[in-house]
Design an enzyme around this catalytic site. Structure first.
Site, PDB file in Angstrom:
ATOM      1  N   HIS A   1       4.694  -0.611  -0.406  1.00  0.00           N
ATOM      2  CA  HIS A   1       3.703  -0.087  -1.298  1.00  0.00           C
ATOM      3  C   HIS A   1       4.047   1.133  -1.970  1.00  0.00           C
ATOM      4  O   HIS A   1       3.095   1.425  -2.952  1.00  0.00           O
ATOM      5  CB  HIS A   1       2.315   0.038  -0.573  1.00  0.00           C
ATOM      6  CG  HIS A   1       1.328  -0.447  -0.968  1.00  0.00           C
ATOM      7  ND1 HIS A   1       1.293  -0.484  -2.608  1.00  0.00           N
ATOM      8  CD2 HIS A   1      -0.046  -0.595  -0.840  1.00  0.00           C
ATOM      9  CE1 HIS A   1      -0.151  -0.870  -2.804  1.00  0.00           C
ATOM     10  NE2 HIS A   1      -0.994  -0.869  -1.989  1.00  0.00           N
TER      11      HIS A   1
ATOM     12  N   ASP B   1       2.844  -2.877  -5.870  1.00  0.00           N
ATOM     13  CA  ASP B   1       1.362  -2.725  -5.769  1.00  0.00           C
ATOM     14  C   ASP B   1       0.730  -4.438  -5.362  1.00  0.00           C
ATOM     15  O   ASP B   1       1.578  -5.402  -5.590  1.00  0.00           O
ATOM     16  CB  ASP B   1       0.707  -2.440  -6.992  1.00  0.00           C
ATOM     17  CG  ASP B   1       0.975  -1.058  -7.426  1.00  0.00           C
ATOM     18  OD1 ASP B   1       1.152  -0.118  -6.391  1.00  0.00           O
ATOM     19  OD2 ASP B   1       1.136  -0.564  -8.564  1.00  0.00           O
TER      20      ASP B   1
END
Length: 475
Positions: free
Chosen positions: A449, A453
């Site tokens: 992450h 995204d």
């Protein structure tokens, strides 16, 4: 010890194929090394006689360490042994009355081994012919450490010459300096004038316990924390009960454990899921099965997935990239890591430049790599350089999994079991809803992450679903 891959820092001499005094030809295998899950034969760089063996079977040394000397001029073993001892920093200086020979071929490896500066200093003090001497303290320190070690030393205010070295010829290894810092050696040195004096509590951490953060009085930058925690992996130990049995980890299990801990330690894992209909692919496989058999090819469901992924990742550069410090590396190649079950153990051979292969080509490559992985015949370069990975626990019946992202990449795809399911369908002609039986599978994608995204992952999985459910005939 040769560099066998971009991420390999050390190797173990597993077997010597030649002995001291043996004559070898150029490119003739002389030893076997074990490094990062694979074994490889190392050829002789030149023809000659093996006159000194520096690393014995079972020893693990850093890349670049001299493991043996080959005399290409037919010298006697005792001559080379004498010359090889000259690379030790503590070697006695030659008497002033005996000038150093102008040409000594066997001393050449010492320069590449990083210990020639100590010999040069000794010779200079004895009055012999001066050699090229490093001009700065940094250059002299380089002869006893790697760039990684020097960076750790700089970050923690450690003088490398104060660290006892256990590497070749007293070289300070990464583990040496980490152990020195953990033991409080760094805190025992005078602190910089602008830094506050560390407290006694910080100066004496508990034995075997790594401090939770680097020794600093101010806020710790996230990138510095990553560097701090990305180091040595230490597994906690537990008591053994009377009915238990204990066995040491083999090399593959130990490396897998270390890599998984490092991967989870640094990358914030997120997983997204999607369900994909394999009915169309099932029809294609049935239609072309006979033709593929005539070509000697087997095209599995995994080959279809690998082909589709290899075409899509270029549309999503973050998924084919990695975080490097405060930078993002967008990989120029599409190299698919394909997890193979060794039962026991796991290895991930790599299909390099997979986006340049046809569906049949990828199918053949998957089978070839899997067979050679199980027979321990992979070459080191065949498990290096993956930019994206695929693991298929579905072949063993797993419905869905949440795989760990391999270190150095940003995403991994997990494919679940392909099973017949009752699903709601819409008739394309009438628009009426119906119920049918379709082959379907759940896919999961784990992603870093820091770089990928949730929306990026969702778009990638949606495109993968679209491509697999409407697979092109000319693949």
């Amino acid at each position: 010890m040769p560099q066998m891959g971009e991420s390999i820092a050390e190797g173990t001499v597993s077997k010597w194929l030649k002995s001291l005094g043996d004559t070898v030809e150029r490119d003739e295998p002389i030893l076997e090394i074990s490094t990062d899950k694979v074994d490889a034969e190392i050829p002789a760089p030149t023809a000659g006689t093996i006159v000194a063996v520096e690393v014995q079977e079972g020893e693990t040394v850093e890349v670049g360490t001299i493991v043996a000397y080959i005399d290409d001029e037919g010298g006697a073993p005792d001559q080379a042994a004498a010359s090889s001892s000259a690379e030790e920093p503590e070697a006695a200086a030659p008497p002033a009355s005996e000038p150093e020979p102008a040409d000594e071929p066997a001393a050449a490896p010492a320069a590449s081994g990083g210990t020639a500066s100590g010999e040069a200093d000794a010779g200079s003090e004895a009055g012999s012919e001066p050699r090229a001497e490093p001009g700065s303290e940094e250059e002299r320190l380089r002869t006893r450490s790697t760039p990684v070690v020097r960076k750790i030393a700089e970050e923690h205010g450690v003088r490398i010459e104060d660290v006892p070295g256990t590497g070749h010829a007293g070289r300070v290894t990464k583990q040496d300096i980490l152990d020195f810092i953990e033991s409080g050696g760094a805190d025992a040195k005078p602190a910089p004038a602008e830094a506050p004096e560390p407290s006694a509590e910080k100066a004496a951490p508990a034995p075997g316990v790594r401090p939770s953060t680097p020794a600093t009085s101010g806020p710790v930058d996230a990138s510095e924390l990553a560097k701090w925690f990305y180091g040595k992996v230490e597994h906690p130990e537990f008591p053994v009960r009377s009915a238990d049995s204990v066995e040491p980890m083999d090399k593959i299990r130990r490396l897998t454990a270390e890599h998984m801990v490092l991967a989870k330690r640094v990358a914030p894992h997120v997983h997204s899921f999607i369900e994909i209909d394999f009915t169309a692919i099932d029809h294609i496989r049935a239609q072309h099965k006979a033709r593929w058999a005539e070509q000697g090819a087997r095209v599995s469901y995994t080959a279809f997935v690998a082909w589709a992924v290899s075409r899509l990742v270029r549309e999503f550069p973050a998924i084919n990239g990695t975080v490097s410090g405060n930078n993002i590396i967008h990989r120029g190649n599409v190299n698919l890591g394909m997890a193979v079950d060794l039962d026991p153990g796991l290895i991930v051979p790599v299909i390099h430049d997979a986006d340049g292969l046809s569906l049949v080509g990828i199918g053949r490559k998957i089978i070839d790599l899997a067979e050679r992985a199980r027979s321990r015949q992979l070459q080191p370069q065949e498990i290096q350089g993956a930019t994206f990975s695929i693991t298929n626990p579905g072949v063993l019946g797993t419905v869905v999994g949440m795989p760990v992202i391999p270190k150095g990449t940003s995403a991994i795809l997990g494919t679940g079991a392909i099973e017949k399911r009752v699903v709601a369908l819409t008739d394309p002609e009438t628009g009426n809803d119906t119920i049918g039986i379709r082959k379907r599978s759940f896919f999961s994608m784990g992603y870093d992450h820091r770089l990928v995204d949730g929306a990026d992952a969702a778009r990638f999985l949606a495109r993968l679903k679209e491509l697999l459910e409407d697979f092109p005939e000319d693949a």
